[in-house]
Design an enzyme around this catalytic site. Sequence first.
Site, short mmCIF file in Angstrom:
data_model
loop_
_atom_site.label_atom_id
_atom_site.label_comp_id
_atom_site.label_asym_id
_atom_site.label_seq_id
_atom_site.Cartn_x
_atom_site.Cartn_y
_atom_site.Cartn_z
N ALA A 144 0.89 -1.16 0.00
CA ALA A 144 0.00 0.00 0.00
C ALA A 144 0.93 1.21 0.00
O ALA A 144 1.68 1.40 0.94
CB ALA A 144 -0.89 0.00 1.23
N TYR A 239 -14.41 4.53 -2.50
CA TYR A 239 -13.56 3.33 -2.57
C TYR A 239 -13.83 2.52 -3.85
O TYR A 239 -13.13 2.68 -4.84
CB TYR A 239 -13.68 2.47 -1.30
CG TYR A 239 -12.45 1.58 -1.22
CD1 TYR A 239 -11.35 1.95 -0.44
CD2 TYR A 239 -12.32 0.44 -2.01
CE1 TYR A 239 -10.18 1.20 -0.44
CE2 TYR A 239 -11.17 -0.31 -2.03
CZ TYR A 239 -10.11 0.06 -1.23
OH TYR A 239 -8.95 -0.67 -1.26
N LYS A 248 -8.00 -1.41 -8.07
CA LYS A 248 -8.29 -2.78 -7.63
C LYS A 248 -8.90 -3.60 -8.78
O LYS A 248 -8.68 -4.82 -8.86
CB LYS A 248 -9.23 -2.77 -6.42
CG LYS A 248 -8.58 -2.20 -5.15
CD LYS A 248 -7.38 -3.01 -4.69
CE LYS A 248 -6.80 -2.49 -3.39
NZ LYS A 248 -5.56 -3.17 -3.02
P1 NAD Z 1 -0.12 -1.09 5.34
O1 NAD Z 1 0.07 0.36 5.15
O2 NAD Z 1 -0.31 -1.59 6.74
O3 NAD Z 1 1.15 -1.91 4.74
C1 NAD Z 1 1.76 -1.56 3.54
C2 NAD Z 1 3.05 -2.35 3.37
O4 NAD Z 1 3.62 -1.95 2.11
C3 NAD Z 1 4.13 -2.07 4.43
O5 NAD Z 1 4.83 -3.27 4.71
C4 NAD Z 1 5.07 -1.08 3.73
O6 NAD Z 1 6.42 -1.09 4.20
C5 NAD Z 1 4.99 -1.63 2.32
N1 NAD Z 1 5.39 -0.67 1.29
C6 NAD Z 1 4.80 0.51 0.94
N2 NAD Z 1 5.48 1.07 -0.09
C7 NAD Z 1 6.50 0.24 -0.39
C8 NAD Z 1 7.55 0.24 -1.36
N3 NAD Z 1 7.66 1.22 -2.24
N4 NAD Z 1 8.43 -0.79 -1.34
C9 NAD Z 1 8.34 -1.78 -0.44
N5 NAD Z 1 7.35 -1.86 0.47
C10 NAD Z 1 6.46 -0.87 0.50
O7 NAD Z 1 -1.29 -1.53 4.37
P2 NAD Z 1 -2.54 -2.54 4.48
O8 NAD Z 1 -3.73 -1.77 4.91
O9 NAD Z 1 -2.17 -3.80 5.18
O10 NAD Z 1 -2.77 -2.86 2.93
C11 NAD Z 1 -2.18 -3.95 2.27
C12 NAD Z 1 -3.10 -4.41 1.14
O11 NAD Z 1 -4.32 -4.87 1.74
C13 NAD Z 1 -3.47 -3.31 0.16
O12 NAD Z 1 -3.57 -3.86 -1.13
C14 NAD Z 1 -4.84 -2.87 0.64
O13 NAD Z 1 -5.63 -2.30 -0.39
C15 NAD Z 1 -5.40 -4.23 1.07
N6 NAD Z 1 -6.57 -4.14 1.98
C16 NAD Z 1 -6.52 -3.34 3.09
C17 NAD Z 1 -7.66 -3.25 3.90
C18 NAD Z 1 -7.67 -2.38 5.13
O14 NAD Z 1 -8.76 -2.11 5.66
N7 NAD Z 1 -6.53 -1.93 5.62
C19 NAD Z 1 -8.81 -3.99 3.59
C20 NAD Z 1 -8.80 -4.84 2.48
C21 NAD Z 1 -7.67 -4.90 1.67
#
Ligand code: NAD
Length: 399
Positions: A144, A239, A248
């Site tokens: 993300a 969203y 997405k």
């Molecule tokens: P988060 O912000 O907790 O984690 C993001 C991760 O990406 C971290 O490990 C960060 O270090 C890494 N990252 C970001 N930029 C980077 C780069 N350039 N190089 C290497 N690593 C990098 O995010 P999250 O909420 O866990 O989201 C992860 C996925 O889950 C996304 O695709 C998001 O859309 C999806 N998602 C999230 C939710 C929610 O409610 N949070 C719900 C459903 C799906």
Amino acid sequence: MSAEIVQMKARGFICVNAHPAGCARNIERQIAAVRQAIPAPLSGIRSALVIGASTGYGLASRIVAAWGFGARTLGVFFERPPAPGRTATAGYYNTAAFHAAAGRDGLAALSLNGDAFSDAIRGQALERIARDLGPLDLVIYSLASPKRTDPRTGVTHNSVLKPVGRSFSSRTIDLDRARLTDVTLDPATPEEVAATVAVMGGDDWRLWIEALRQANLLAPGVRTLAYSYIGPELTWPIYKDGTIGQAKNDLFRAARELDAQLQSSLGGHAWVSVNKAIVTQASSAIPVVPLYLSLLLRVLREKGQDEDAIGQIIRLAQDHLAAAPRFDPEGRIRLDDRELQPAVQAEIARLWPQVTTENLRAITAFNDFERGFRNLFGFEVEGVDYAAPVELESSFAAG
Ligand code: NAD
């Protein structure tokens, strides 16, 4: 480096430091949750790559791969290490704690800290996998990020969180002041839509899988998963139907293409798992979502049905990775079934217009949302003595 007392430095919902002991405690709690749910390791995943492995869903995926399946893991993420007088980011301390626990429990773990969108980090990851991990049974794509530099063009794309086609007005929480406000978001330009798709769509996932496949680093039957979100109609303009939703859709198109390629070459699969909304750094930044999450937390907790990241990924492991996966009619894994129950959404829709600044903490679980957000940075974690000095310096095997 000497030990220091670390107090949270936050402005509204931007937190600029992290507490190493609180982050370590969060990791131990997640490991304990996996051990309790999965007392004997599941089979089928011996080696796993997690891209975006330091926080949120990616971190939970790495913990489940390691303690749920006994897998060797390589985690890739982008985090700031500690410097004199300055703490590292939470994801850095999470990873240090992950390595300490993995070492203690005899689980092989490697980590790469750098830009996962770059050819350089992908190249290093390929080398480490070839040398130390062996062909991968699982690749989790959980980045993300607000921006991405395309390694082929050198162009940096910045993603935006905006509606598409028409402006959108709704209620949101001004997180600086804990107040309800109205927000109107103008529609994205076509260029902004394209930039968001370039950052959060499937392009980079395709590059990773193609590079791994060409280097013969994917095991027969490999599975790769990326995470998505749909949510209720209340949030669709920002969203599902907004810029991030367009990205997405592209991620899902990538899953279909990759699935066909992996099936024919390795008997493997590429899937999208639609997960529930949870408090993470990424989700807290989306307008409207903090108010929605504060209501969702209340309603699901009242029903005893709330899950955090580790709860969701444990369910993914048990129901879809260690067993034959089930899909919705579109071919996606759904972990958002409890969030989207009609009774849950009807209750949220009933409460939504009633929330005011004055009753925010009474009607919604905003207190829990706030605490959940602070927990992400290792603050307000149960059992941590915040009056005690802690060592800011911390490290992990750099792979
Ligand atoms: P988060 O912000 O907790 O984690 C993001 C991760 O990406 C971290 O490990 C960060 O270090 C890494 N990252 C970001 N930029 C980077 C780069 N350039 N190089 C290497 N690593 C990098 O995010 P999250 O909420 O866990 O989201 C992860 C996925 O889950 C996304 O695709 C998001 O859309 C999806 N998602 C999230 C939710 C929610 O409610 N949070 C719900 C459903 C799906």
